[in-house]
Design a protein around this motif. Structure first.
Motif, PDB file in Angstrom:
ATOM      1  N   UNK A 241       0.863  -1.187   0.000  1.00  0.00           N
ATOM      2  CA  UNK A 241       0.000   0.000   0.000  1.00  0.00           C
ATOM      3  C   UNK A 241       0.897   1.233   0.000  1.00  0.00           C
ATOM      4  N   UNK A 242       0.705   2.101  -0.990  1.00  0.00           N
ATOM      5  CA  UNK A 242       1.538   3.299  -1.113  1.00  0.00           C
ATOM      6  C   UNK A 242       0.845   4.506  -0.487  1.00  0.00           C
ATOM      7  N   UNK A 243       1.635   5.321   0.200  1.00  0.00           N
ATOM      8  CA  UNK A 243       1.107   6.421   0.999  1.00  0.00           C
ATOM      9  C   UNK A 243       1.838   7.721   0.701  1.00  0.00           C
ATOM     10  N   UNK A 244       1.246   8.796   1.183  1.00  0.00           N
ATOM     11  CA  UNK A 244       1.910  10.104   1.185  1.00  0.00           C
ATOM     12  C   UNK A 244       1.640  10.773   2.522  1.00  0.00           C
ATOM     13  N   UNK A 245       2.531  11.661   2.907  1.00  0.00           N
ATOM     14  CA  UNK A 245       2.359  12.426   4.141  1.00  0.00           C
ATOM     15  C   UNK A 245       2.919  13.824   3.962  1.00  0.00           C
ATOM     16  N   UNK A 246       2.465  14.750   4.787  1.00  0.00           N
ATOM     17  CA  UNK A 246       2.967  16.124   4.685  1.00  0.00           C
ATOM     18  C   UNK A 246       3.977  16.396   5.790  1.00  0.00           C
ATOM     19  N   UNK A 247       4.979  17.163   5.457  1.00  0.00           N
ATOM     20  CA  UNK A 247       6.061  17.447   6.386  1.00  0.00           C
ATOM     21  C   UNK A 247       5.655  18.534   7.377  1.00  0.00           C
ATOM     22  N   UNK A 248       6.002  18.322   8.624  1.00  0.00           N
ATOM     23  CA  UNK A 248       5.714  19.299   9.673  1.00  0.00           C
ATOM     24  C   UNK A 248       6.409  20.628   9.410  1.00  0.00           C
ATOM     25  N   UNK A 249       7.552  20.586   8.712  1.00  0.00           N
ATOM     26  CA  UNK A 249       8.345  21.792   8.453  1.00  0.00           C
ATOM     27  C   UNK A 249       7.923  22.534   7.193  1.00  0.00           C
ATOM     28  N   UNK A 250       6.892  22.048   6.511  1.00  0.00           N
ATOM     29  CA  UNK A 250       6.438  22.688   5.274  1.00  0.00           C
ATOM     30  C   UNK A 250       6.067  24.152   5.506  1.00  0.00           C
ATOM     31  N   UNK A 251       6.485  25.006   4.590  1.00  0.00           N
ATOM     32  CA  UNK A 251       6.104  26.414   4.649  1.00  0.00           C
ATOM     33  C   UNK A 251       4.733  26.643   4.028  1.00  0.00           C
ATOM     34  N   UNK A 252       4.161  25.586   3.486  1.00  0.00           N
ATOM     35  CA  UNK A 252       2.821  25.656   2.888  1.00  0.00           C
ATOM     36  C   UNK A 252       1.944  24.553   3.475  1.00  0.00           C
ATOM     37  N   UNK A 253       1.710  24.540   4.776  1.00  0.00           N
ATOM     38  CA  UNK A 253       0.996  23.410   5.398  1.00  0.00           C
ATOM     39  C   UNK A 253      -0.416  23.203   4.862  1.00  0.00           C
ATOM     40  N   UNK A 254      -1.140  24.300   4.604  1.00  0.00           N
ATOM     41  CA  UNK A 254      -2.500  24.149   4.104  1.00  0.00           C
ATOM     42  C   UNK A 254      -2.506  23.604   2.682  1.00  0.00           C
ATOM     43  N   UNK A 255      -1.551  24.037   1.889  1.00  0.00           N
ATOM     44  CA  UNK A 255      -1.438  23.555   0.518  1.00  0.00           C
ATOM     45  C   UNK A 255      -1.032  22.080   0.505  1.00  0.00           C
ATOM     46  N   UNK A 256      -0.142  21.689   1.402  1.00  0.00           N
ATOM     47  CA  UNK A 256       0.277  20.292   1.508  1.00  0.00           C
ATOM     48  C   UNK A 256      -0.897  19.413   1.922  1.00  0.00           C
ATOM     49  N   UNK A 257      -1.673  19.893   2.889  1.00  0.00           N
ATOM     50  CA  UNK A 257      -2.861  19.149   3.320  1.00  0.00           C
ATOM     51  C   UNK A 257      -3.867  19.043   2.173  1.00  0.00           C
ATOM     52  N   UNK A 258      -3.985  20.101   1.407  1.00  0.00           N
ATOM     53  CA  UNK A 258      -4.905  20.103   0.274  1.00  0.00           C
ATOM     54  C   UNK A 258      -4.479  19.075  -0.773  1.00  0.00           C
ATOM     55  N   UNK A 259      -3.170  18.921  -0.959  1.00  0.00           N
ATOM     56  CA  UNK A 259      -2.687  17.936  -1.922  1.00  0.00           C
ATOM     57  C   UNK A 259      -3.017  16.516  -1.452  1.00  0.00           C
ATOM     58  N   UNK A 260      -2.844  16.249  -0.155  1.00  0.00           N
ATOM     59  CA  UNK A 260      -3.174  14.923   0.369  1.00  0.00           C
ATOM     60  C   UNK A 260      -4.652  14.607   0.155  1.00  0.00           C
ATOM     61  N   UNK A 261      -5.512  15.583   0.388  1.00  0.00           N
ATOM     62  CA  UNK A 261      -6.941  15.377   0.168  1.00  0.00           C
ATOM     63  C   UNK A 261      -7.242  15.175  -1.318  1.00  0.00           C
ATOM     64  N   UNK A 262      -6.514  15.899  -2.152  1.00  0.00           N
ATOM     65  CA  UNK A 262      -6.688  15.789  -3.605  1.00  0.00           C
ATOM     66  C   UNK A 262      -6.399  14.374  -4.091  1.00  0.00           C
ATOM     67  N   UNK A 263      -5.474  13.675  -3.429  1.00  0.00           N
ATOM     68  CA  UNK A 263      -5.103  12.329  -3.870  1.00  0.00           C
ATOM     69  C   UNK A 263      -6.281  11.357  -3.860  1.00  0.00           C
ATOM     70  N   UNK A 264      -7.271  11.600  -3.013  1.00  0.00           N
ATOM     71  CA  UNK A 264      -8.412  10.687  -2.916  1.00  0.00           C
ATOM     72  C   UNK A 264      -9.589  11.117  -3.786  1.00  0.00           C
ATOM     73  N   UNK A 265      -9.402  12.166  -4.576  1.00  0.00           N
ATOM     74  CA  UNK A 265     -10.459  12.620  -5.479  1.00  0.00           C
ATOM     75  C   UNK A 265     -10.397  11.857  -6.792  1.00  0.00           C
ATOM     76  N   UNK A 266     -11.505  11.799  -7.528  1.00  0.00           N
ATOM     77  CA  UNK A 266     -11.488  11.123  -8.832  1.00  0.00           C
ATOM     78  C   UNK A 266     -10.439  11.698  -9.788  1.00  0.00           C
ATOM     79  N   UNK A 267     -10.170  13.002  -9.699  1.00  0.00           N
ATOM     80  CA  UNK A 267      -9.207  13.628 -10.605  1.00  0.00           C
ATOM     81  C   UNK A 267      -7.827  13.006 -10.482  1.00  0.00           C
ATOM     82  N   UNK A 268      -7.442  12.599  -9.272  1.00  0.00           N
ATOM     83  CA  UNK A 268      -6.148  11.936  -9.042  1.00  0.00           C
ATOM     84  C   UNK A 268      -6.274  10.433  -9.237  1.00  0.00           C
ATOM     85  N   UNK A 269      -7.277   9.834  -8.633  1.00  0.00           N
ATOM     86  CA  UNK A 269      -7.405   8.377  -8.630  1.00  0.00           C
ATOM     87  C   UNK A 269      -7.560   7.789 -10.033  1.00  0.00           C
ATOM     88  N   UNK A 270      -8.189   8.522 -10.937  1.00  0.00           N
ATOM     89  CA  UNK A 270      -8.366   7.990 -12.295  1.00  0.00           C
ATOM     90  C   UNK A 270      -7.049   7.904 -13.057  1.00  0.00           C
TER      91      UNK A 270
END
Length: 326
Positions: A241-270
């Motif tokens: 099972x392949x995963x992704x995570x966001x770094x605590x030190x990210x200067x764009x934490x909200x954008x990183x979180x948004x990318x993780x959520x994007x991964x589970x959308x049809x736009x990414x999954x397809x």
């Protein structure tokens, strides 16, 4: 791949923010999912998505351990479930804040930090023009003709390599080191990552390679050939099972979180089935391509719990090194 000055967290004044994602090298090329993921996410994020390709998933862990809090990564993509405790131990990752209810992973998955984006089963892919009688079990592979060589990946740098280490341990337990010693007669080479091993295979330098049950779909769909097939093993196949995570030190934490959520959308999954040549982490909105119906369908998913892997990985890797004389 070294990060250049242009890979700093922010582009020049007035430019879009840059979200840097560490991933494995086969995710990044034009034939991988990276370019299409970049286009799809940039269309909605108001940012620039930049991928940094490393050899493989374990190499991402090694890189992050080396860089620590100085890392320029905002997201790490391409980790595997058995490494979760080790990634958490670095203290570098932040909670994902992503709803995992859409997941359709065999056996389920639950974690507050890491988000799955696909899964696959490890398999040995063979060239039907060279291999007329493929192995039907792991035991047949281990005890097979030493003159019929295989290529595998290094468990110290590669997630499929680590997966095979665990596959051998799941099947053979305390006998794994002895079985590795027997198998070593068949191993032509051990590569740092998947790309190198599979490249040797497609160039005809080795007739059998450690890859995935889904790999033959690429050849069917993109090349129009069923020359390459995955061997079905009676003992079962290891689930990755392949995963992704966001770094605590990210200067764009909200954008990183948004990318993780994007991964589970049809736009990414397809993009996963015919981009990463793996199975989507969520239930597909549309049927998978017909080629996927012809693939090996494992009935015995094998896995070792992540805490056991974290406690034993070093010992099991030492067994592997001794057995292969490295």
């Amino acid at each position: 791949m070294a990060l250049s000055a242009a890979s700093s967290a922010f582009a020049q004044d007035g430019a879009k923010p840059v979200l840097t994602v560490y991933t494995y090298e086969s995710f990044v090329p034009d034939w991988g999912p990276g370019p299409k993921v970049k286009t799809a996410f940039e269309a909605e994020c108001g940012c620039e998505l930049r991928f940094v390709g490393l050899e493989d998933g374990v190499a991402i862990l090694n890189r992050l351990k080396l860089e620590g809090e100085t890392t320029q990564a905002d997201v790490a993509l391409g980790l595997t479930a058995e490494l979760v405790p080790e990634f958490k131990k670095t203290g570098l990752f932040a909670p994902s804040n992503v709803d995992l209810s859409p997941l359709a992973i065999p056996g389920g998955f639950s974690d507050d930090v890491f988000v799955p984006f696909d899964y696959s089963y490890l398999a040995f892919v063979y060239d039907t023009q060279s291999v007329k009688t493929p192995p039907t079990s792991l035991d047949e592979l281990v005890n097979g003709d030493p003159d019929q060589k295989i290529a595998i990946e290094d468990p110290r740098t590669s997630t499929p390599g680590l997966g095979f280490l665990l596959w051998m341990k799941a099947v053979y337990g305390d006998q794994a080191e002895e079985k590795w010693r027997t198998l070593s007669r068949r191993i032509l080479t051990v590569t740092p990552g998947w790309s190198e091993a599979y490249g040797l295979f497609t160039k005809g330098e080795v007739p059998i390679v450690l890859s995935y049950t889904t790999s033959p779909a690429y050849h069917q769909i993109e090349e129009g050939t069923d020359r390459y097939k995955a061997a079905s093993f009676s003992e079962g196949h290891y689930l990755q099972v392949e995963l992704a995570g966001r770094l605590r030190t990210s200067k764009h934490p909200e954008l990183a979180q948004r990318f993780l959520a994007f991964m589970l959308t049809p736009a990414f999954q397809k993009l996963i089935p015919t981009g990463n040549w793996a199975l989507p982490a969520t239930k597909p909105a549309e049927p998978l391509p017909a080629a996927f119906e012809t693939l090996v369908q494992p009935t015995k998913p094998l896995a070792i719990d992540a805490e056991t892997v974290a406690a034993q990985r070093e010992t099991w890797t030492s067994e592997w090194l001794r057995a292969l004389g490295r």
